[in-house]
Design a protein around this motif. Structure first.
Motif, mmCIF file in Angstrom:
data_model
loop_
_atom_site.group_PDB
_atom_site.id
_atom_site.type_symbol
_atom_site.label_atom_id
_atom_site.label_comp_id
_atom_site.label_asym_id
_atom_site.label_seq_id
_atom_site.Cartn_x
_atom_site.Cartn_y
_atom_site.Cartn_z
ATOM 1 N N UNK A 121 0.849 -1.196 0.000
ATOM 2 C CA UNK A 121 0.000 0.000 0.000
ATOM 3 C C UNK A 121 0.884 1.246 0.000
ATOM 4 N N UNK A 122 0.538 2.229 -0.834
ATOM 5 C CA UNK A 122 1.240 3.515 -0.817
ATOM 6 C C UNK A 122 0.934 4.195 0.504
ATOM 7 N N UNK A 123 1.934 4.562 1.283
ATOM 8 C CA UNK A 123 1.635 5.217 2.560
ATOM 9 C C UNK A 123 0.940 6.557 2.338
ATOM 10 N N UNK A 124 0.047 6.903 3.245
ATOM 11 C CA UNK A 124 -0.598 8.210 3.203
ATOM 12 C C UNK A 124 0.381 9.216 3.813
ATOM 13 N N UNK A 125 0.241 10.470 3.434
ATOM 14 C CA UNK A 125 1.116 11.491 4.000
ATOM 15 C C UNK A 125 0.894 11.551 5.513
ATOM 16 N N UNK A 126 1.953 11.462 6.286
ATOM 17 C CA UNK A 126 1.837 11.505 7.748
ATOM 18 C C UNK A 126 1.645 10.142 8.379
ATOM 19 N N UNK A 127 1.488 9.101 7.548
ATOM 20 C CA UNK A 127 1.380 7.744 8.098
ATOM 21 C C UNK A 127 2.709 7.366 8.754
ATOM 22 N N UNK A 128 2.637 6.627 9.852
ATOM 23 C CA UNK A 128 3.852 6.229 10.555
ATOM 24 C C UNK A 128 3.826 4.730 10.820
ATOM 25 N N UNK A 381 -8.510 15.844 0.286
ATOM 26 C CA UNK A 381 -9.260 16.939 0.915
ATOM 27 C C UNK A 381 -8.363 17.699 1.891
ATOM 28 N N UNK A 382 -7.555 16.968 2.644
ATOM 29 C CA UNK A 382 -6.652 17.599 3.616
ATOM 30 C C UNK A 382 -5.625 18.471 2.892
ATOM 31 N N UNK A 383 -5.183 17.985 1.730
ATOM 32 C CA UNK A 383 -4.197 18.727 0.958
ATOM 33 C C UNK A 383 -4.800 20.048 0.464
ATOM 34 N N UNK A 384 -6.053 19.942 -0.018
ATOM 35 C CA UNK A 384 -6.740 21.111 -0.530
ATOM 36 C C UNK A 384 -6.917 22.164 0.572
ATOM 37 N N UNK A 385 -7.300 21.691 1.744
ATOM 38 C CA UNK A 385 -7.474 22.598 2.879
ATOM 39 C C UNK A 385 -6.177 23.316 3.229
ATOM 40 N N UNK A 386 -5.084 22.547 3.211
ATOM 41 C CA UNK A 386 -3.765 23.149 3.502
ATOM 42 C C UNK A 386 -3.456 24.228 2.483
ATOM 43 N N UNK A 387 -3.743 23.918 1.214
ATOM 44 C CA UNK A 387 -3.446 24.886 0.153
ATOM 45 C C UNK A 387 -4.272 26.157 0.320
ATOM 46 N N UNK A 388 -5.547 25.963 0.709
ATOM 47 C CA UNK A 388 -6.404 27.138 0.894
ATOM 48 C C UNK A 388 -5.929 28.020 2.042
ATOM 49 N N UNK A 389 -5.354 27.366 3.059
ATOM 50 C CA UNK A 389 -4.813 28.135 4.186
ATOM 51 C C UNK A 389 -3.417 28.665 3.868
ATOM 52 N N UNK A 390 -2.886 28.311 2.684
ATOM 53 C CA UNK A 390 -1.554 28.743 2.268
ATOM 54 C C UNK A 390 -0.453 28.153 3.126
#
Ligand code: CLR
Length: 433
Positions: A121-128, A381-390
């Motif tokens: 499985x491709x790890x998700x960003x922040x997966x540990x 969705x989390x990525x998009x939110x981060x981008x919107x918050x700059x």
């Protein structure tokens, strides 16, 4: 248990114990999965891959039945299956012998690739993913620190050694083979038993390439090939390893050979064998230094330690493979286990808590596919939110810095993870599942 002698070893051991790194890992490791057999639908790799020429692993959309129930983070932890070779390396007073064993360790990692042509499985960003073993006395930690390109930063500590680096692979399907190229630099620190000259030495190398061959023939397998230079930056010793590419016939398949040089460029040891089976060493004497790789010969196959008279000796032998679904190794089998003792210590980002992978492990392939889709949508969705918050993404447990010895960029572990874990202070972790 491991006998530690030098003060740097004692210090590290005390730190691992004080930070309660082994708490949660008391139960014996599991030896089988809940599933008895691999009942994934059999689909030819070629029939699915033929429309995906030029694509890399992150863009390939393969049916979940091409996956195995491991995360790439767990797959990367499999590198330490044979870490006892590093414990042994640390016992030698002669730095060229330490190099010989370190070199064998770097090759032992490929034994796990035999019969494992599945996609982790491709790890998700922040997966540990964390893993500790009381028998090996090490603690392993890894975090997915970047999504595009996918990079997993890893850090293992043990009284006599550390092993760290980034799994940063470039992959692509060229219509015939599926090639995986390792871009990251890997490091080992050894704290020798007799630390007369140095309390800790640093080695580095780049991993050879992995290639999935035999796709068109319907008999896919992983091959490992290329030249590797391992450098001991502290003493000047180095090792040149050559992994022979699998040819049209099976002669020379899985072969790896190498030569260890001291800082004066004198060849002192040769090593060789098969990365799917065993590796031997031999001292270069006035009578020469050729190593015969006759697989039939079982003489000297007991692990007796290095021989100084120029005769061949065994350095490493691969473990027997259990017969379990997905062709997992006995080591890989243990990684996704979720013992009740361990659960309260895990952060919510641990790979063991990934719902899609868990479903896969139980053979619930439709559920695995649904969940995989869901967590990937959540990640976007989390990525998009981060981008919107700059906002820029910042990994939680690693920081990228210039390596003090090689001056290359590397991911430095801040060590805080194990302290937070001990105190159950994981409330600030992201909700990624
Ligand atoms: C090999 C040992 C290294 C770490 C490492 C990193 C990437 C892994 C590779 C290992 C083994 C092969 C691997 C690869 C990523 C993708 C590839 C698992 C563990 C598989 C075989 C690709 C399969 C893709 C097809 C199904 C399309 O130290």
């Amino acid at each position: 248990s491991l006998i530690v002698i030098s003060s740097p070893q004692v210090e590290k051991k005390n730190q691992l114990l004080k930070e309660e790194s082994f708490v949660g890992y008391e139960d014996p490791v599991r030896t089988k999965l809940a599933l008895d057999e691999d009942n994934r639908p059999k689909v030819g790799l070629w029939s699915v891959l033929k429309s995906m020429v030029g694509q890399d692993l992150t863009k390939l959309t393969l049916p979940v039945s091409f996956n195995e129930p491991t995360s790439l983070l767990q797959r990367v932890s499999e590198d330490i299956e044979y870490s006892h070779i590093l414990d042994q390396a640390a016992t030698f007073e002669d730095s060229s012998l330490r190099m010989l064993f370190v070199a064998a360790f770097t090759a032992s990692m490929y034994a796990s690739t035999t019969n494992r042509v599945s996609k982790p499985f491709n790890p998700l960003l922040g997966e540990t993913f964390e893993y500790a073993r009381t028998d090996g006395q090490y603690r392993f930690f890894t975090e997915q620190v970047s999504h595009h390109p996918p990079i997993s930063a890893t850090w293992t500590e043990s009284p006599k050694w550390d092993f760290y680096g980034e799994c940063n692979v470039d992959s692509s399907f060229n219509g015939r083979t599926f090639a995986v190229q390792h871009l990251g630099l890997w490091y080992i620190n050894i704290r020798p038993d007799y630390n007369n000259d140095v309390p800790e030495e640093t080695y580095s190398w780049k991993k050879p390439n992995n290639t999935v061959i035999g796709i068109l023939m319907g008999k896919p397998q992983v091959d490992n090939s290329g030249d590797v230079r391992i450098t001991n930056h502290t003493t000047g010793d180095y090792c040149m390893l050559h992994y022979k590419a699998h040819g049209w016939t099976s002669a020379g398949a899985y072969e790896v050979r190498g030569e260890v040089f001291n800082k004066n460029n004198t060849k002192v040891w040769v090593l060789g064998g098969h990365w799917n089976d065993s590796i031997y060493g031999k001292k270069v004497t006035s009578r020469g230094g050729e190593l015969t790789l006759d697989r039939m010969k079982t003489a000297n196959s007991a692990m007796g330690g290095p021989k100084l008279d120029g005769s061949k000796f065994l350095i490493w032998k691969a473990n027997e493979r259990p017969s379990v679904p997905f062709n997992l190794t006995s080591f890989a089998l243990t990684l996704n286990a979720l013992p009740p003792h361990l659960l309260p210590y895990l952060p919510p980002t641990d790979s063991r808590l990934r719902p899609d992978q868990r479903a896969m492990e139980y053979g619930e392939y439709d559920k695995a596919a649904e969940e995989k889709h869901r967590v990937e949508v959540k990640q976007r969705a989390a990525k998009k939110e981060r981008e919107q918050r700059g906002e820029d993404y910042k990994p939680k447990w690693f920081i990228q810095e210039e390596h003090p010895v090689t001056k290359s960029l590397y991911w430095k572990f801040d060590g805080d993870y194990w302290i937070k874990r001990k105190d159950h202070k994981f409330e600030n972790c992201a909700d990624i599942y």
